[in-house]
Design an enzyme around this catalytic site. Structure first.
Site, short mmCIF file in Angstrom:
data_model
loop_
_atom_site.label_atom_id
_atom_site.label_comp_id
_atom_site.label_asym_id
_atom_site.label_seq_id
_atom_site.Cartn_x
_atom_site.Cartn_y
_atom_site.Cartn_z
N ASN A 91 0.80 -1.22 0.00
CA ASN A 91 0.00 0.00 0.00
C ASN A 91 0.84 1.27 0.00
O ASN A 91 0.39 2.30 -0.51
CB ASN A 91 -0.92 -0.01 1.23
CG ASN A 91 -1.56 1.34 1.47
OD1 ASN A 91 -2.44 1.78 0.73
ND2 ASN A 91 -1.09 2.05 2.50
N TYR A 165 3.66 9.66 -11.24
CA TYR A 165 2.72 8.89 -10.43
C TYR A 165 1.91 7.95 -11.31
O TYR A 165 1.74 6.76 -10.99
CB TYR A 165 1.79 9.84 -9.67
CG TYR A 165 0.86 9.14 -8.70
CD1 TYR A 165 1.31 8.75 -7.45
CD2 TYR A 165 -0.46 8.86 -9.04
CE1 TYR A 165 0.48 8.09 -6.55
CE2 TYR A 165 -1.30 8.21 -8.15
CZ TYR A 165 -0.83 7.84 -6.91
OH TYR A 165 -1.68 7.18 -6.04
#
Length: 261
Positions: A91, A165
Site C-alpha cells: 500500500n 505517479y
C-alpha cells in the site's frame, strides 16, 4: 497461522489513510497486523491502538519501502515476531512533492516516486513471496497466502502534472500480473485494487476541486471513497472470497472508470 488460528498481515504504509483503513478491517477479522510506516511513529502507534481496540494484535515497524536495507529489516522483524506472513498488502506510496507539467518534470522527482511506488513493492514482493512459498510447501493443505497491490485509477487515467505517479501505478498493474502468473502454481493469488478518489491526507489538498467534480457527476456513486472501502475489499480477498481469480484488477472507484457519453 499461529496456534490460535490467527493469520498475519503486513501492510506497508499502514499508519494512515488507506493503509489504516486496511489495518482496521483486517483487525476486525482477528488478524495479527504489522503496521509499516516510514516517518510518523505517532500515527503508527495510533493505528496499532485502534487495531488492538478491535480485537486485533500487532506491531509497528519503521521502514522506507524504497530502501533495500529497510525492506530486509521489515520482513525480518515480522518473521521474528510472528513467524510468517499470510497477507502482504503493498500500500505504501507517495505523490510527487511538486506537481509539474511533464514538459518540466525532473528526473529526481521521477526517481523519488518510482522508487517507493514501484521498485520498492516489486522487490518486497520478491522477498515475501519466497517466504510464502516455503509456508505453502511446509503445509500444503493450509490456507494459501495472498498478495494485494494498491494501485490507482491513475494507472490508465492521465494526469499531465504528475506523470511519474501515473507511470508508477501503471507499473503496479503489470507487476500484479507478473507475480500472479509466477505464483499461481503455489496457490498464491495476487490482486490489484484500483482506488478512485479516496478521502485521505494525500487528496486533502485537492478536496475543493473534487467536491465540485463529484457534484458535477464525475463519479456515478456520488461521494468520496473512504479508506474502509478499500479495507473491506482487502479483507474479502484475504478471507478467500476470490480464490479462483488472480492477476485481477478490482476497481474501488464508485464507477468512475466507466466510459460514459
Amino acid at each position: 497461522m499461529d496456534a490460535t488460528g490467527r493469520r498475519t498481515a503486513l501492510v506497508t504504509g499502514g499508519s494512515r489513510g488507506i493503509g489504516r483503513g486496511i489495518c482496521l478491517e483486517l483487525a476486525r477479522r482477528g488478524y495479527r497486523i504489522a503496521v509499516n510506516y516510514a516517518r510518523s511513529e505517532g500515527e503508527a502507534a495510533e493505528t496499532l491502538a485502534l487495531v488492538e481496540s478491535l480485537g486485533g494484535q500487532g506491531i509497528t515497524v519503521q521502514g522506507d519501502i524504497a530502501s533495500a536495507a529497510d525492506r530486509e529489516r521489515l520482513v525480518d522483524t515480522v518473521i521474528t515476531e510472528f513467524g510468517r506472513i499470510d497477507v502482504l498488502v503493498n500500500n505504501a506510496g507517495v505523490a510527487p512533492r511538486q506537481r509539474m507539467d511533464i514538459l518540466e518534470a525532473t528526473e529526481s522527482e521521477f526517481d523519488f516516486v518510482l522508487d517507493t511506488n514501484l521498485k520498492g513493492p516489486y522487490f518486497l514482493t520478491q522477498k515475501v513471496a519466497k517466504l510464502m512459498i516455503q509456508q505453502v510447501e511446509a503445509n500444503p493443505s493450509g490456507k494459501r497466502p495472498v498478495i494485494v497491490n494498491i494501485g490507482s485509477i491513475s494507472a490508465d487515467t492521465v494526469s499531465l502534472n504528475r506523470g511519474e505517479y501515473c507511470i508508477s501505478k501503471a507499473g503496479v498493474a503489470m507487476m500484479t500480473k507478473l507475480w500472479a502468473a509466477r505464483l499461481a502454481q503455489y496457490g498464491i493469488c495476487v490482486y490489484e485494487l484500483r482506488p478512485g478518489v479516496i478521502a485521505t491526507d494525500m487528496t486533502a489538498q485537492v478536496k475543493a476541486m473534487y467536491d465540485a467534480k463529484i457534484a458535477d457527476g464525475l463519479i456515478p456513486i456520488k461521494r468520496w471513497g473512504q479508506p474502509e472501502d478499500i479495507g473491506k475489499a482487502v479483507a474479502a480477498i484475504a478471507e478467500g472470497a476470490f480464490a479462483y481469480s488472480t492477476g485481477e484488477t478490482i476497481w474501488i472507484d464508485g464507477g468512475m472508470h466507466i466510459p460514459r457519453l
